[in-house]
Design an enzyme around this catalytic site. Structure first.
Site, PDB file in Angstrom:
ATOM      1  N   HIS A  51       0.850  -1.200   0.000  1.00 40.10           N
ATOM      2  CA  HIS A  51       0.000   0.000   0.000  1.00 40.10           C
ATOM      3  C   HIS A  51       0.883   1.246   0.000  1.00 40.10           C
ATOM      4  O   HIS A  51       1.451   1.636   1.026  1.00 40.10           O
ATOM      5  CB  HIS A  51      -0.937   0.030   1.205  1.00 40.10           C
ATOM      6  CG  HIS A  51      -1.936   1.156   1.129  1.00 40.10           C
ATOM      7  ND1 HIS A  51      -3.238   0.975   0.706  1.00 40.10           N
ATOM      8  CD2 HIS A  51      -1.815   2.479   1.396  1.00 40.10           C
ATOM      9  CE1 HIS A  51      -3.879   2.127   0.723  1.00 40.10           C
ATOM     10  NE2 HIS A  51      -3.035   3.066   1.132  1.00 40.10           N
ATOM     11  N   HIS A  55       1.551   5.113  -2.580  1.00 32.87           N
ATOM     12  CA  HIS A  55       0.971   5.969  -3.622  1.00 32.87           C
ATOM     13  C   HIS A  55       2.076   6.724  -4.361  1.00 32.87           C
ATOM     14  O   HIS A  55       3.197   6.866  -3.843  1.00 32.87           O
ATOM     15  CB  HIS A  55       0.048   7.031  -3.004  1.00 32.87           C
ATOM     16  CG  HIS A  55      -0.956   6.512  -2.022  1.00 32.87           C
ATOM     17  ND1 HIS A  55      -2.060   5.792  -2.391  1.00 32.87           N
ATOM     18  CD2 HIS A  55      -1.023   6.628  -0.666  1.00 32.87           C
ATOM     19  CE1 HIS A  55      -2.778   5.489  -1.316  1.00 32.87           C
ATOM     20  NE2 HIS A  55      -2.167   5.982  -0.255  1.00 32.87           N
ATOM     21  N   TYR A 104      -7.896  17.306  -1.093  1.00 36.92           N
ATOM     22  CA  TYR A 104      -6.638  17.829  -0.545  1.00 36.92           C
ATOM     23  C   TYR A 104      -5.619  17.926  -1.675  1.00 36.92           C
ATOM     24  O   TYR A 104      -5.757  17.257  -2.704  1.00 36.92           O
ATOM     25  CB  TYR A 104      -6.101  16.937   0.586  1.00 36.92           C
ATOM     26  CG  TYR A 104      -5.691  15.544   0.140  1.00 36.92           C
ATOM     27  CD1 TYR A 104      -4.371  15.253  -0.214  1.00 36.92           C
ATOM     28  CD2 TYR A 104      -6.618  14.515   0.052  1.00 36.92           C
ATOM     29  CE1 TYR A 104      -4.003  13.985  -0.632  1.00 36.92           C
ATOM     30  CE2 TYR A 104      -6.256  13.244  -0.364  1.00 36.92           C
ATOM     31  CZ  TYR A 104      -4.948  12.988  -0.711  1.00 36.92           C
ATOM     32  OH  TYR A 104      -4.585  11.731  -1.136  1.00 36.92           O
ATOM     33  N   THR A 119      -6.995   9.461  -3.857  1.00 36.86           N
ATOM     34  CA  THR A 119      -8.145  10.278  -4.252  1.00 36.86           C
ATOM     35  C   THR A 119      -7.746  11.624  -4.850  1.00 36.86           C
ATOM     36  O   THR A 119      -8.518  12.209  -5.605  1.00 36.86           O
ATOM     37  CB  THR A 119      -9.068  10.526  -3.043  1.00 36.86           C
ATOM     38  OG1 THR A 119      -8.311  11.171  -2.013  1.00 36.86           O
ATOM     39  CG2 THR A 119      -9.653   9.224  -2.530  1.00 36.86           C
ATOM     40  N   ARG A 125     -10.319   0.441  -6.204  1.00 36.49           N
ATOM     41  CA  ARG A 125     -10.484   0.904  -4.821  1.00 36.49           C
ATOM     42  C   ARG A 125     -11.795   1.657  -4.686  1.00 36.49           C
ATOM     43  O   ARG A 125     -12.081   2.562  -5.477  1.00 36.49           O
ATOM     44  CB  ARG A 125      -9.321   1.822  -4.445  1.00 36.49           C
ATOM     45  CG  ARG A 125      -9.261   2.123  -2.954  1.00 36.49           C
ATOM     46  CD  ARG A 125      -8.091   3.033  -2.652  1.00 36.49           C
ATOM     47  NE  ARG A 125      -7.783   3.097  -1.232  1.00 36.49           N
ATOM     48  CZ  ARG A 125      -7.207   4.129  -0.646  1.00 36.49           C
ATOM     49  NH1 ARG A 125      -6.848   5.197  -1.364  1.00 36.49           N
ATOM     50  NH2 ARG A 125      -6.951   4.111   0.646  1.00 36.49           N
ATOM     51  N   ARG A 135     -14.341  12.594   4.112  1.00 41.76           N
ATOM     52  CA  ARG A 135     -13.355  13.672   4.006  1.00 41.76           C
ATOM     53  C   ARG A 135     -12.487  13.509   2.750  1.00 41.76           C
ATOM     54  O   ARG A 135     -11.747  14.418   2.380  1.00 41.76           O
ATOM     55  CB  ARG A 135     -12.492  13.751   5.265  1.00 41.76           C
ATOM     56  CG  ARG A 135     -11.501  12.657   5.426  1.00 41.76           C
ATOM     57  CD  ARG A 135     -10.606  12.822   6.648  1.00 41.76           C
ATOM     58  NE  ARG A 135      -9.973  11.572   6.989  1.00 41.76           N
ATOM     59  CZ  ARG A 135      -8.874  11.105   6.412  1.00 41.76           C
ATOM     60  NH1 ARG A 135      -8.270  11.799   5.474  1.00 41.76           N
ATOM     61  NH2 ARG A 135      -8.373   9.944   6.782  1.00 41.76           N
ATOM     62  N   HIS A 155      -6.092  -0.581   6.046  1.00 43.18           N
ATOM     63  CA  HIS A 155      -5.715  -0.022   7.349  1.00 43.18           C
ATOM     64  C   HIS A 155      -6.514  -0.600   8.522  1.00 43.18           C
ATOM     65  O   HIS A 155      -7.037   0.129   9.369  1.00 43.18           O
ATOM     66  CB  HIS A 155      -5.827   1.512   7.307  1.00 43.18           C
ATOM     67  CG  HIS A 155      -5.198   2.130   6.082  1.00 43.18           C
ATOM     68  ND1 HIS A 155      -4.130   1.568   5.427  1.00 43.18           N
ATOM     69  CD2 HIS A 155      -5.511   3.262   5.376  1.00 43.18           C
ATOM     70  CE1 HIS A 155      -3.801   2.312   4.378  1.00 43.18           C
ATOM     71  NE2 HIS A 155      -4.626   3.345   4.324  1.00 43.18           N
ATOM     72  N   ASP A 195       2.154   2.912   3.254  1.00 42.40           N
ATOM     73  CA  ASP A 195       1.278   4.074   3.013  1.00 42.40           C
ATOM     74  C   ASP A 195       2.074   5.327   2.631  1.00 42.40           C
ATOM     75  O   ASP A 195       1.559   6.443   2.725  1.00 42.40           O
ATOM     76  CB  ASP A 195       0.342   4.383   4.181  1.00 42.40           C
ATOM     77  CG  ASP A 195      -0.776   5.352   3.757  1.00 42.40           C
ATOM     78  OD1 ASP A 195      -1.179   5.319   2.582  1.00 42.40           O
ATOM     79  OD2 ASP A 195      -1.220   6.154   4.600  1.00 42.40           O
ATOM     80  N   ASN A 253      -2.256  13.412   4.306  1.00 42.68           N
ATOM     81  CA  ASN A 253      -3.178  13.949   5.329  1.00 42.68           C
ATOM     82  C   ASN A 253      -2.792  13.639   6.761  1.00 42.68           C
ATOM     83  O   ASN A 253      -3.650  13.630   7.645  1.00 42.68           O
ATOM     84  CB  ASN A 253      -4.618  13.465   5.070  1.00 42.68           C
ATOM     85  CG  ASN A 253      -5.068  13.801   3.669  1.00 42.68           C
ATOM     86  OD1 ASN A 253      -4.897  14.927   3.232  1.00 42.68           O
ATOM     87  ND2 ASN A 253      -5.605  12.841   2.946  1.00 42.68           N
TER      88      ASN A 253
HETATM   89  C1  0GY Z   1      -4.238   6.388   2.509  1.00 40.44           C
HETATM   90  C2  0GY Z   1      -5.079   7.185   3.416  1.00 40.44           C
HETATM   91  C3  0GY Z   1      -5.641   8.388   3.152  1.00 40.44           C
HETATM   92  C4  0GY Z   1      -5.790   8.955   1.857  1.00 40.44           C
HETATM   93  C5  0GY Z   1      -6.144   8.262   0.763  1.00 40.44           C
HETATM   94  O1  0GY Z   1      -6.674   8.045  -1.463  1.00 40.44           O
HETATM   95  C6  0GY Z   1      -6.421   8.836  -0.562  1.00 40.44           C
HETATM   96  O2  0GY Z   1      -6.395  10.050  -0.715  1.00 40.44           O
HETATM   97  O3  0GY Z   1      -6.293   6.964   0.809  1.00 40.44           O
HETATM   98  C7  0GY Z   1      -6.208   9.151   4.278  1.00 40.44           C
HETATM   99  O4  0GY Z   1      -6.264  10.374   4.188  1.00 40.44           O
HETATM  100  O5  0GY Z   1      -6.589   8.516   5.294  1.00 40.44           O
HETATM  101  O6  0GY Z   1      -4.489   5.204   2.321  1.00 40.44           O
HETATM  102  O7  0GY Z   1      -3.282   6.931   1.986  1.00 40.44           O
END
Ligand code: 0GY
Length: 289
Positions: free
Chosen positions: A27, A29, A45, A73, A120, A126, A177, A245, A250
């Protein structure tokens, strides 16, 4: 980047724990770079850039071998930054995409060829505007036919409402998570008990024992998260995944040192056999099988 956004750790330590061969960060990004891959207009964000090369450098620094890059996201349903990373690293990476119901079969095939193995579904208000459940169901029914799975992200207090829907989804379901337990509560808290029961009854559910930094109330070294993660690893050893992660979107209190995140692994998977399952065998089966 948002004014209150915390960029990832600039200089993580070298972990003491030595990874088994072929270990997977299941996991993580990539963000941008925004000049090349702009963030989505509908994002909630705006992070710092976090490039594929920075991710691969971190992988090597930590002694990891492979990555599963999960669409975040802030890029919405435009998976181009993730695809660029998958294509650059070839068989060392797999991906999880965010797609809409309008995606064509040809586009799905293109994602599959690049290494995408899942979609996903995000339920955090949020992070995203709500998607109708029938839309998620329609997508799930299509992707399961090409051998993909669904990754779901929700807060533990929402599980009661979501459970009938989640358990009606076809194929393998991977929960992000740890289902976000409230680690200030005891292990027999009703929300965590509900999640444990879900995992026990539904053998198609997997769980990522990730994000101690996000779940912790006490902060580093995240000892308050360890009992929850260890319980999941002990009970569902062949259905757990682990990930950094990175780049930790955030985070508000601090950003973690990923070397320290890795040094928690022996506390949550307390035998070489469990570590092999968590870090190598399970992700290999799901993403490289
Ligand atoms: C993560 C957790 C977060 C964000 C996202 O896709 C995302 O923006 O998953 C979070 O803010 O808890 O998995 O990175």
């Amino acid at each position: 980047m948002d004014s209150d956004y915390l960029p990832f750790h600039p200089n993580p330590s070298k972990p003491t724990y030595v990874m088994p061969a072929d270990a997977v960060d299941a996991h993580c990004h990539v963000f941008g770079p925004a000049a090349e891959f702009p963030f989505a207009p509908e994002r909630k964000y705006t992070p710092c850039d976090a490039s594929k090369q920075q991710l691969f450098d971190l992988r090597d620094h930590l002694g990891l071998s492979r990555n599963v890059i999960v669409q975040a996201t802030c890029h919405g349903k435009n998976n181009d930054a993730m695809l660029d990373a998958l294509r650059a690293a070839g068989d060392l990476t797999r991906g999880v995409a965010m797609v809409g119901p309008d995606i064509t079969d040809d586009e799905l095939r293109e994602l599959d060829e690049a290494g995408v193995r899942g979609v996903r579904f995000n339920f955090l208000k949020r992070l995203v505007d709500a998607t109708p459940r029938e839309v998620f169901m329609e997508i799930a029914e299509r992707v399961v036919k090409i051998g993909w799975h669904c990754v779901v992200y929700f807060e533990s207090q929402d599980l009661e409402d979501l459970q009938p829907f989640l358990t009606s989804l076809p194929g393998t379901i991977v929960v992000d998570h740890m289902g976000r337990p409230n680690v200030a509560k005891p292990l027999d808290d009703p929300h965590f008990t509900r999640f444990m029961n879900l995992m026990s009854v539904h053998a198609n559910f997997w769980v990522k024992v990730s994000c101690p930094e996000r779940l912790s109330v006490d902060g580093p070294p995240y000892n308050d998260v360890v009992p929850f993660a260890r319980t999941l690893v002990d009970n569902f050893t062949d259905r757990v995944l682990w990930g950094t992660d990175w780049p930790h979107p955030n985070m508000k209190s601090h950003v973690p040192d990923e070397g320290h995140l890795i040094d928690i692994i022996p506390k949550i998977a307390n035998s070489p056999e469990k570590q092999q399952a968590l870090l190598v065998d399970n992700p290999t089966r799901l993403y490289w099988g």
